[in-house]
Structure formats: structure tokens, C-alpha cells
Design a protein around this motif. Structure first.
Motif, PDB file in Angstrom:
ATOM      1  N   ASN A 137     -60.109  48.871  33.306  1.00 31.91           N
ATOM      2  CA  ASN A 137     -59.158  49.733  32.600  1.00 31.91           C
ATOM      3  C   ASN A 137     -57.740  49.176  32.553  1.00 31.91           C
ATOM      4  OD1 ASN A 137     -61.393  51.317  32.491  1.00 31.91           O
ATOM      5  ND2 ASN A 137     -60.504  53.142  33.405  1.00 31.91           N
ATOM      6  N   LEU A 138     -57.608  47.865  32.388  1.00 31.92           N
ATOM      7  CA  LEU A 138     -56.267  47.298  32.198  1.00 31.92           C
ATOM      8  C   LEU A 138     -55.811  47.590  30.771  1.00 31.92           C
ATOM      9  CD1 LEU A 138     -56.708  43.808  33.908  1.00 31.92           C
ATOM     10  CD2 LEU A 138     -55.642  45.875  34.861  1.00 31.92           C
ATOM     11  N   PHE A 139     -54.484  47.616  30.564  1.00 26.60           N
ATOM     12  CA  PHE A 139     -53.951  47.775  29.212  1.00 26.60           C
ATOM     13  C   PHE A 139     -54.033  46.412  28.521  1.00 26.60           C
ATOM     14  CE2 PHE A 139     -51.413  50.756  31.891  1.00 26.60           C
ATOM     15  CZ  PHE A 139     -51.969  51.924  31.406  1.00 26.60           C
ATOM     16  N   PRO A 140     -54.869  46.291  27.449  1.00 28.32           N
ATOM     17  CA  PRO A 140     -55.110  44.960  26.874  1.00 28.32           C
ATOM     18  C   PRO A 140     -53.881  44.350  26.201  1.00 28.32           C
ATOM     19  CG  PRO A 140     -56.179  46.687  25.567  1.00 28.32           C
ATOM     20  CD  PRO A 140     -55.643  47.353  26.802  1.00 28.32           C
ATOM     21  N   HIS A 141     -52.954  45.197  25.740  1.00 32.52           N
ATOM     22  CA  HIS A 141     -51.796  44.691  24.992  1.00 32.52           C
ATOM     23  C   HIS A 141     -50.623  44.365  25.908  1.00 32.52           C
ATOM     24  CE1 HIS A 141     -51.354  48.951  25.644  1.00 32.52           C
ATOM     25  NE2 HIS A 141     -50.057  48.861  25.359  1.00 32.52           N
ATOM     26  N   LEU A 142     -50.790  44.564  27.213  1.00 30.31           N
ATOM     27  CA  LEU A 142     -49.721  44.259  28.165  1.00 30.31           C
ATOM     28  C   LEU A 142     -50.111  43.038  29.005  1.00 30.31           C
ATOM     29  CD1 LEU A 142     -48.762  47.790  29.593  1.00 30.31           C
ATOM     30  CD2 LEU A 142     -47.767  46.581  27.625  1.00 30.31           C
ATOM     31  N   THR A 143     -49.104  42.273  29.411  1.00 32.03           N
ATOM     32  CA  THR A 143     -49.383  41.143  30.299  1.00 32.03           C
ATOM     33  C   THR A 143     -49.809  41.673  31.664  1.00 32.03           C
ATOM     34  OG1 THR A 143     -47.148  41.060  31.206  1.00 32.03           O
ATOM     35  CG2 THR A 143     -47.563  39.748  29.207  1.00 32.03           C
ATOM     36  N   VAL A 144     -50.283  40.756  32.479  1.00 33.09           N
ATOM     37  CA  VAL A 144     -50.681  41.105  33.844  1.00 33.09           C
ATOM     38  C   VAL A 144     -49.502  41.751  34.581  1.00 33.09           C
ATOM     39  CG1 VAL A 144     -51.217  40.029  36.092  1.00 33.09           C
ATOM     40  CG2 VAL A 144     -52.543  39.422  34.050  1.00 33.09           C
ATOM     41  N   LEU A 145     -48.323  41.132  34.483  1.00 28.12           N
ATOM     42  CA  LEU A 145     -47.161  41.686  35.192  1.00 28.12           C
ATOM     43  C   LEU A 145     -46.806  43.076  34.645  1.00 28.12           C
ATOM     44  CD1 LEU A 145     -45.149  40.860  37.444  1.00 28.12           C
ATOM     45  CD2 LEU A 145     -43.526  40.333  35.615  1.00 28.12           C
ATOM     46  N   GLN A 146     -46.825  43.213  33.312  1.00 33.13           N
ATOM     47  CA  GLN A 146     -46.506  44.519  32.717  1.00 33.13           C
ATOM     48  C   GLN A 146     -47.521  45.582  33.131  1.00 33.13           C
ATOM     49  OE1 GLN A 146     -46.448  43.193  28.657  1.00 33.13           O
ATOM     50  NE2 GLN A 146     -44.218  42.950  28.593  1.00 33.13           N
ATOM     51  N   ASN A 147     -48.799  45.181  33.216  1.00 29.04           N
ATOM     52  CA  ASN A 147     -49.819  46.125  33.683  1.00 29.04           C
ATOM     53  C   ASN A 147     -49.458  46.684  35.057  1.00 29.04           C
ATOM     54  OD1 ASN A 147     -52.643  46.759  32.412  1.00 29.04           O
ATOM     55  ND2 ASN A 147     -52.065  44.732  31.633  1.00 29.04           N
ATOM     56  N   CYS A 148     -48.854  45.814  35.872  1.00 27.02           N
ATOM     57  CA  CYS A 148     -48.561  46.201  37.259  1.00 27.02           C
ATOM     58  C   CYS A 148     -47.192  46.860  37.415  1.00 27.02           C
ATOM     59  CB  CYS A 148     -48.640  44.984  38.169  1.00 27.02           C
ATOM     60  SG  CYS A 148     -50.289  44.279  38.293  1.00 27.02           S
ATOM     61  N   THR A 149     -46.370  46.864  36.368  1.00 31.01           N
ATOM     62  CA  THR A 149     -45.032  47.450  36.513  1.00 31.01           C
ATOM     63  C   THR A 149     -44.855  48.755  35.738  1.00 31.01           C
ATOM     64  OG1 THR A 149     -44.199  46.093  34.690  1.00 31.01           O
ATOM     65  CG2 THR A 149     -43.842  45.251  36.924  1.00 31.01           C
ATOM     66  N   VAL A 150     -45.661  48.968  34.702  1.00 29.84           N
ATOM     67  CA  VAL A 150     -45.363  50.064  33.771  1.00 29.84           C
ATOM     68  C   VAL A 150     -45.354  51.432  34.469  1.00 29.84           C
ATOM     69  CG1 VAL A 150     -47.749  50.209  32.880  1.00 29.84           C
ATOM     70  CG2 VAL A 150     -45.877  51.026  31.483  1.00 29.84           C
ATOM     71  N   ALA A 151     -46.331  51.677  35.319  1.00 27.80           N
ATOM     72  CA  ALA A 151     -46.372  52.987  35.990  1.00 27.80           C
ATOM     73  C   ALA A 151     -45.295  53.091  37.064  1.00 27.80           C
ATOM     74  CB  ALA A 151     -47.749  53.217  36.609  1.00 27.80           C
ATOM     75  N   GLN A 152     -44.987  51.981  37.703  1.00 26.92           N
ATOM     76  CA  GLN A 152     -43.911  52.005  38.708  1.00 26.92           C
ATOM     77  C   GLN A 152     -42.596  52.457  38.062  1.00 26.92           C
ATOM     78  OE1 GLN A 152     -43.426  48.792  41.622  1.00 26.92           O
ATOM     79  NE2 GLN A 152     -44.871  47.656  40.365  1.00 26.92           N
ATOM     80  N   VAL A 153     -42.319  51.933  36.861  1.00 29.89           N
ATOM     81  CA  VAL A 153     -41.064  52.267  36.174  1.00 29.89           C
ATOM     82  C   VAL A 153     -41.117  53.707  35.660  1.00 29.89           C
ATOM     83  CG1 VAL A 153     -39.623  51.738  34.161  1.00 29.89           C
ATOM     84  CG2 VAL A 153     -40.573  49.871  35.567  1.00 29.89           C
ATOM     85  N   LYS A 154     -42.255  54.061  35.029  1.00 28.97           N
ATOM     86  CA  LYS A 154     -42.377  55.389  34.413  1.00 28.97           C
ATOM     87  C   LYS A 154     -42.458  56.499  35.445  1.00 28.97           C
ATOM     88  CE  LYS A 154     -44.259  55.397  29.801  1.00 28.97           C
ATOM     89  NZ  LYS A 154     -45.466  55.040  29.094  1.00 28.97           N
ATOM     90  N   VAL A 155     -43.337  56.317  36.418  1.00 26.11           N
ATOM     91  CA  VAL A 155     -43.644  57.406  37.341  1.00 26.11           C
ATOM     92  C   VAL A 155     -42.764  57.377  38.585  1.00 26.11           C
ATOM     93  CG1 VAL A 155     -45.483  58.502  38.681  1.00 26.11           C
ATOM     94  CG2 VAL A 155     -46.035  57.392  36.506  1.00 26.11           C
ATOM     95  N   LEU A 156     -42.602  56.191  39.157  1.00 23.33           N
ATOM     96  CA  LEU A 156     -41.805  56.097  40.386  1.00 23.33           C
ATOM     97  C   LEU A 156     -40.316  55.886  40.093  1.00 23.33           C
ATOM     98  CD1 LEU A 156     -44.097  53.828  42.654  1.00 23.33           C
ATOM     99  CD2 LEU A 156     -44.051  56.324  42.464  1.00 23.33           C
ATOM    100  N   LYS A 157     -39.966  55.703  38.802  1.00 18.70           N
ATOM    101  CA  LYS A 157     -38.571  55.503  38.375  1.00 18.70           C
ATOM    102  C   LYS A 157     -37.942  54.278  39.022  1.00 18.70           C
ATOM    103  CE  LYS A 157     -38.994  59.550  36.379  1.00 18.70           C
ATOM    104  NZ  LYS A 157     -39.720  59.459  35.102  1.00 18.70           N
ATOM    105  N   ARG A 158     -38.768  53.269  39.304  1.00 15.95           N
ATOM    106  CA  ARG A 158     -38.204  52.044  39.854  1.00 15.95           C
ATOM    107  C   ARG A 158     -37.534  51.233  38.752  1.00 15.95           C
ATOM    108  NH1 ARG A 158     -43.294  50.296  43.760  1.00 15.95           N
ATOM    109  NH2 ARG A 158     -42.767  51.724  45.461  1.00 15.95           N
ATOM    110  N   SER A 159     -36.547  50.439  39.131  1.00 19.43           N
ATOM    111  CA  SER A 159     -35.930  49.529  38.159  1.00 19.43           C
ATOM    112  C   SER A 159     -36.969  48.456  37.819  1.00 19.43           C
ATOM    113  CB  SER A 159     -34.690  48.873  38.749  1.00 19.43           C
ATOM    114  OG  SER A 159     -35.072  47.962  39.764  1.00 19.43           O
ATOM    115  N   LYS A 160     -36.765  47.796  36.677  1.00 19.33           N
ATOM    116  CA  LYS A 160     -37.704  46.738  36.282  1.00 19.33           C
ATOM    117  C   LYS A 160     -37.762  45.641  37.334  1.00 19.33           C
ATOM    118  CE  LYS A 160     -38.886  46.683  31.535  1.00 19.33           C
ATOM    119  NZ  LYS A 160     -38.453  46.500  30.160  1.00 19.33           N
TER     120      LYS A 160
END
Ligand code: ADP
Ligand code: MG
Length: 254
Positions: A101-124
Motif C-alpha cells: 500500500n505505498l503511494f505509487p506517485h510519491l518517492t520512497v522518502l515522500q512515502n515516509c514523510t507525508v503522514a508525519q507532516v500532515k498528521v504529526l505536524k512535523r516540519s519537512k
């Protein structure tokens, strides 16, 4: 002992407590009263025939499915409380699926950061650092710029594990994480899971890998027809099952 010199635990492990869990789809009662505890830091493997309700049970733990009856506690949360903060609870429960269930249109790094930024409100920057740390741990520190379809199945599953760990979960749920993999990449995913278990993560793992269960699980639970038929230490349950249904199942998979 000088406390300052103690290594910091990588995370705080949470336990799970399930009492009287029932789940039906229409008139099909799939879970018929499950009681199950996982202690903090414990690794429990869930085995059983196809259709016995293993995935449904896992999905009830983080409320991807709504139980009809019963209670589930995870860490400090009662997930079955109608007032539970679902986002907060789900941050603490990492889940890894058979199909990555990886996001196919996102890079590996983006797959691992998107929820951190959205949900945990972490900086990029913070999110990228955490992602890189976990990608490195699963042996993919150099793969951040790749896309999922440029990776093998085993590598994609390792990314999915790194993505879940980047959220700092206190419990990890695995639903047949190696069932969709080519045989030669199964071992690399099991090795990551073995490390995670050694680090003290609480893990509830649906698997058909009896070797892994024997070696890594503290306890194995055999489910059939929506009930827990038998459970015990891995060596006992797999090596010396007591119930006819467990014996029959193990005869077919071993
Ligand atoms: P397992 O993971 O052990 O193979 P599942 O939990 O996936 O079992 O499925 C148990 C039963 O629940 C099956 O009979 C399946 O058809 C049914 N089931 C699972 N998910 C759904 C759903 N979303 N809607 C209707 N029936 C479902
Ligand atoms: Mg399943």
C-alpha cells in the motif's frame, strides 16, 4: 547504575487488550467473541486458515473496522470508546499490509514523510530526518529518491515498515507481510521484523511463516471460524498442538 548512561529505549511499547470482540458483516458473524492480550514488548503471531477472521481482528484493533461488541484497549486508548481521538490512536498503531500500500506517485522518502507532516505536524526537515533514519535501518537509506515501482517487492515492504516506524508507533500490526513476496525476498523482510522484535516493539503478526513464528514469537494464537481455538508459547503450539483443528491446520502448512 548511572541512569544517564542507560540507552534510551527507541520507543515506549504499548500493550493490547481485547475483550469479547464480535464483528459481523451483515448476517455473517466473522468474530465470535475474541479475548486476546498482548503485553507491552510482546510478539504474538496469529495463525489460522483463510477466512478465519485474522485480518478482521487486526483491522478492528485500529478501527479500520468497527466492532459490533466488545472492548479494545491499546496503550492509553480505549479504541472502542465512541469519544476516542481516532487520529491520535492511529498514530500509535502502525500497520503493514500484504500488498505494501505505498503511494505509487510519491518517492520512497515522500512515502515516509507525508503522514508525519500532515498528521504529526512535523516540519519537512524533521520528517525527512526521521524517514531517513528508519529507511537506513531497513537497509534502504540510499533509495529515498526512487519510486515504488522501481523497487522489488521485498524492498517495497521494507519501505512500508520504515514508513510505519517513522510515525513513532507503540504497537505494530502486520497482516501477512510476506505473502505477496517472491520467495527470495521473504527473508529480508522477516529479518527487519526480527530486529524490531529484538528492539522491544509490541507486535501482532498474522503470518504463515511458521519458522518465523517459532523463532521470534513469544506466543502463537490459532484462530478458526472466528474464535481463538488454542494459544501458547510458539514452541508448544507449533511443536505440540493439543486441539484437533490446530493439528489439522499445522499438518497442512508445515
Ligand atoms: P482471514 O484474514 O483470516 O483470511 P478475514 O478476516 O479476511 O479472514 O475474513 C473473514 C471473513 O469475513 C470472510 O468470510 C470474509 O469473506 C469476510 N469479510 C472480510 N471482510 C469483509 C467485508 N469488508 N465485507 C464483507 N465480508 C467480509
Ligand atoms: Mg487475511
Amino acid at each position: 547504575m548511572n541512569e544517564k548512561n542507560d540507552p534510551q529505549p527507541a520507543f515506549k511499547a504499548a500493550g493490547v487488550s481485547i475483550v469479547g470482540l464480535h464483528k459481523s458483516y451483515g448476517s455473517n458473524e466473522v468474530l465470535k467473541g475474541i479475548d486476546l492480550d498482548v503485553k507491552p514488548g510482546e510478539v504474538v503471531c496469529l495463525i489460522g486458515p483463510s477466512g478465519s477472521g485474522k485480518s478482521t481482528l487486526l483491522r478492528c484493533v485500529n478501527l479500520l473496522e468497527q466492532p459490533n461488541k466488545g472492548t479494545i484497549h491499546v496503550g492509553g486508548f480505549e479504541t472502542t470508546d465512541p469519544d476516542v481521538d481516532l487520529d491520535k490512536m492511529r498514530q500509535k498503531v502502525g500497520m503493514v499490509f500484504q500488498q505494501f500500500n505505498l503511494f505509487p506517485h510519491l518517492t520512497v522518502l515522500q512515502n515516509c514523510t507525508v503522514a508525519q507532516v500532515k498528521v504529526l505536524k512535523r516540519s519537512k526537515a524533521t520528517a525527512s530526518a526521521a524517514a531517513l533514519e528508519h529507511l537506513t535501518k531497513v537497509g534502504l537509506g540510499e533509495f529515498g529518491a526512487r519510486y515504488p515501482d522501481e523497487l522489488s517487492g521485498g524492498q517495497q515492504q521494507r519501505v512500508a515498515i520504515a514508513r510505519a516506524l517513522s510515525m513513532d508507533p507503540t504497537l505494530m500490526l502486520f497482516d501477512e507481510p510476506t505473502s505477496a513476496l517472491d520467495p527470495e525476498t521473504v527473508g529480508e523482510v522477516l529479518a527487519i521484523m526480527r530486529n524490531l522484535a529484538q528492539d522491544g516493539m509490541t507486535m501482532l503478526v498474522v503470518t504463515h511463516e511458521m519458522g518465523f513464528a517459532k523463532e521470534v514469537a513469544d506466543r502463537v494464537i490459532f484462530m478458526d471460524g472466528g474464535v481463538v481455538v488454542e494459544q501458547g508459547p510458539a514452541q508448544d503450539l507449533i511443536g505440540n498442538p493439543q486441539q484437533p483443528r490446530t493439528k489439522d491446520f499445522l499438518k497442512r502448512v508445515l
